[in-house]
Design a protein around this motif. Structure first.
Motif, PDB file in Angstrom:
ATOM      1  N   THR A   1      26.208   1.644  47.583  1.00 51.92           N
ATOM      2  CA  THR A   1      25.998   2.525  46.445  1.00 51.92           C
ATOM      3  C   THR A   1      24.546   2.404  45.971  1.00 51.92           C
ATOM      4  O   THR A   1      23.914   3.395  45.615  1.00 51.92           O
ATOM      5  CB  THR A   1      26.963   2.142  45.294  1.00 51.92           C
ATOM      6  OG1 THR A   1      28.256   2.011  45.790  1.00 51.92           O
ATOM      7  CG2 THR A   1      26.929   3.162  44.222  1.00 51.92           C
ATOM      8  N   GLU A   2      24.042   1.191  45.941  1.00 50.62           N
ATOM      9  CA  GLU A   2      22.665   0.974  45.544  1.00 50.62           C
ATOM     10  C   GLU A   2      21.714   1.652  46.530  1.00 50.62           C
ATOM     11  O   GLU A   2      20.708   2.251  46.116  1.00 50.62           O
ATOM     12  CB  GLU A   2      22.356  -0.522  45.502  1.00 50.62           C
ATOM     13  CG  GLU A   2      22.857  -1.182  44.248  1.00 50.62           C
ATOM     14  CD  GLU A   2      22.464  -2.638  44.205  1.00 50.62           C
ATOM     15  OE1 GLU A   2      21.394  -2.993  44.763  1.00 50.62           O
ATOM     16  OE2 GLU A   2      23.195  -3.394  43.637  1.00 50.62           O
ATOM     17  N   LYS A   3      22.030   1.538  47.765  1.00 52.43           N
ATOM     18  CA  LYS A   3      21.189   2.178  48.787  1.00 52.43           C
ATOM     19  C   LYS A   3      21.231   3.692  48.624  1.00 52.43           C
ATOM     20  O   LYS A   3      20.191   4.367  48.714  1.00 52.43           O
ATOM     21  CB  LYS A   3      21.693   1.773  50.177  1.00 52.43           C
ATOM     22  CG  LYS A   3      20.747   2.162  51.260  1.00 52.43           C
ATOM     23  CD  LYS A   3      21.223   1.577  52.556  1.00 52.43           C
ATOM     24  CE  LYS A   3      20.250   1.936  53.638  1.00 52.43           C
ATOM     25  NZ  LYS A   3      20.610   1.456  54.907  1.00 52.43           N
ATOM     26  N   LEU A   4      22.410   4.206  48.350  1.00 52.88           N
ATOM     27  CA  LEU A   4      22.560   5.641  48.146  1.00 52.88           C
ATOM     28  C   LEU A   4      21.796   6.085  46.903  1.00 52.88           C
ATOM     29  O   LEU A   4      21.097   7.106  46.912  1.00 52.88           O
ATOM     30  CB  LEU A   4      24.051   5.987  48.043  1.00 52.88           C
ATOM     31  CG  LEU A   4      24.370   7.462  47.900  1.00 52.88           C
ATOM     32  CD1 LEU A   4      23.955   8.268  49.121  1.00 52.88           C
ATOM     33  CD2 LEU A   4      25.849   7.633  47.658  1.00 52.88           C
ATOM     34  N   LEU A   5      21.911   5.285  45.837  1.00 52.06           N
ATOM     35  CA  LEU A   5      21.199   5.594  44.607  1.00 52.06           C
ATOM     36  C   LEU A   5      19.678   5.542  44.836  1.00 52.06           C
ATOM     37  O   LEU A   5      18.931   6.367  44.288  1.00 52.06           O
ATOM     38  CB  LEU A   5      21.601   4.639  43.495  1.00 52.06           C
ATOM     39  CG  LEU A   5      22.979   4.869  42.883  1.00 52.06           C
ATOM     40  CD1 LEU A   5      23.306   3.762  41.889  1.00 52.06           C
ATOM     41  CD2 LEU A   5      23.064   6.213  42.202  1.00 52.06           C
TER      42      LEU A   5
END
Length: 119
Positions: free
Chosen positions: A3-7
């Motif tokens: 999710t952090e990578k996506l964000l």
């Protein structure tokens, strides 16, 4: 973590879009300035064209003016030819009169010589 990578990717994309929008705004501002300058140039050009048109004469007007001038020149040439012919004629008469005066003068001198011899 995904999710952090996506964000992070979304954030990077948003920053990229934001930079592109900023660049587009600058380009648009420059374009507006160019259009404003172009409008001024077109306005000046219209005035120049109007000035040129107001000073122009039509082909017919030009030909008429030339025709009138040509007629005036032809009239002057005809009058000049007539005057030259008259002067030429008068010169012929003057030459004839001078020859007559020369002949009379020669005759008078001969008579004067004859009178001197007779004394």
């Amino acid at each position: 973590m995904p999710t952090e990578k996506l964000l992070q990717e979304i954030l990077n994309e948003v920053k990229s879009v934001k930079n592109e929008v900023f660049t587009l705004r600058e380009d648009f501002s420059t374009l507006k300035d160019d259009i404003s300058t172009l409008k001024e140039d077109v306005s000046t050009l219209k005035l120049n064209v109007f000035d040129i048109q107001s000073n122009m004469v039509t082909k017919d007007e030009f030909m008429q003016a030339i025709g009138e001038q040509q007629q005036d020149v032809m009239t002057i040439l005809e009058l000049t030819d007539k005057k030259i012919d008259r002067v030429e004629s008068e010169i012929k008469y003057i030459r004839r009169d001078i020859r007559t005066i020369e002949a009379v003068t020669v005759k008078n001198w001969n008579e004067i010589l004859d009178l001197k011899e007779a004394k």
